[in-house]
Design an enzyme around this catalytic site. Structure first.
Site, short mmCIF file in Angstrom:
data_model
loop_
_atom_site.label_atom_id
_atom_site.label_comp_id
_atom_site.label_asym_id
_atom_site.label_seq_id
_atom_site.Cartn_x
_atom_site.Cartn_y
_atom_site.Cartn_z
N SER A 183 0.84 -1.19 0.00
CA SER A 183 0.00 0.00 0.00
C SER A 183 0.88 1.26 0.00
O SER A 183 1.62 1.48 -0.96
CB SER A 183 -0.98 -0.06 1.17
N ASP B 213 -10.15 -4.14 -5.38
CA ASP B 213 -9.54 -3.13 -4.52
C ASP B 213 -10.32 -1.82 -4.63
O ASP B 213 -10.39 -1.23 -5.72
CB ASP B 213 -8.08 -2.91 -4.95
N HIS C 58 -8.11 -4.84 -1.07
CA HIS C 58 -6.86 -4.15 -0.80
C HIS C 58 -5.98 -4.94 0.17
O HIS C 58 -4.77 -4.78 0.18
CB HIS C 58 -7.13 -2.76 -0.23
#
Length: 210
Positions: free
Chosen positions: A109, A159, A190
């Site tokens: 991320s 996501d 995600h």
């Protein structure tokens, strides 16, 4: 060691390596993580590799990050460039302090996004990267020489944070510089899945055997 490890520029953890065939891993956490967050993941996907895990210096609502954002999905690019330069300097410091080869980044991320920025802005800092749920970090990226640099990108088809087009654009930007990019879109959101672990582990094992 040739430097005082207590005075390196990022709070971090270092786990010495036991397998000389494996490149060190630079572990870059997501928003709200810290230097401990990805240690177990690093051990799992690259057994025996040295692990270098810095803590992001930016706080968002008390949660560590590697650079500021204006809102979700919109980055403060001036801060991103400054923080990428700081991180590149830290990598150089840590390599001298711990006697490390150039590391392979393993970022999730926000950590994947700063790793992508390092590849684009400071390509000498990394030997390759595993980018878990990354976004294209720069609106107008440079085209560095990434010839032969191995990069694995793992995106989630469901996501809600990273648009499919955005991740595909990052893959294209890295390929334009000559990186050897493998981009997989997994049936995931995600968060990370077992498939992420399996693919990342296999990718890093191939690098070790190359």
């Amino acid at each position: 060691m040739t430097a005082d490890v207590e005075n390196l520029s990022f709070v971090h953890r270092f786990v010495p390596g036991e397998d000389a065939s494996r490149a060190p891993l630079l572990l870059l956490h997501g928003t709200g993580g810290d230097e401990n967050d990805l240690i177990a993941l690093g051990r799992r996907v690259a057994p025996g590799a040295a692990l270098l895990s810095p803590r992001g210096k930016v706080l968002e609502g008390g949660m560590p990050r590697f650079f500021r954002r204006i809102r979700e999905g919109v980055f403060d690019e001036d801060d991103l460039r400054r923080r990428a330069a700081e991180l590149a300097d830290f990598i150089a410091e840590a390599r001298a302090a711990y006697g490390l080869a150039a590391p392979v980044a393993l970022g999730f991320s926000n950590g994947a996004n700063i790793a992508a920025a390092l590849l684009l802005l400071h390509p000498q800092a990394l030997a390759g990267a595993v980018l878990l749920r990354p976004m294209a970090p720069l609106a107008h990226p440079p085209r560095p020489d990434l010839s032969g640099r191995p990069v694995l990108m793992l995106s989630g088809a469901m996501d809600p944070i990273v648009p499919e087009e955005n991740a595909a654009r990052l893959a294209s930007e890295l390929r334009a510089g000559g990186a050897e990019v493998r981009h997989e879109v997994l049936p995931a959101s995600h968060g990370l899945s077992q498939a992420d672990m399996t693919l990342a582990g296999a990718f890093l094992a191939r690098l070790a055997s190359a």
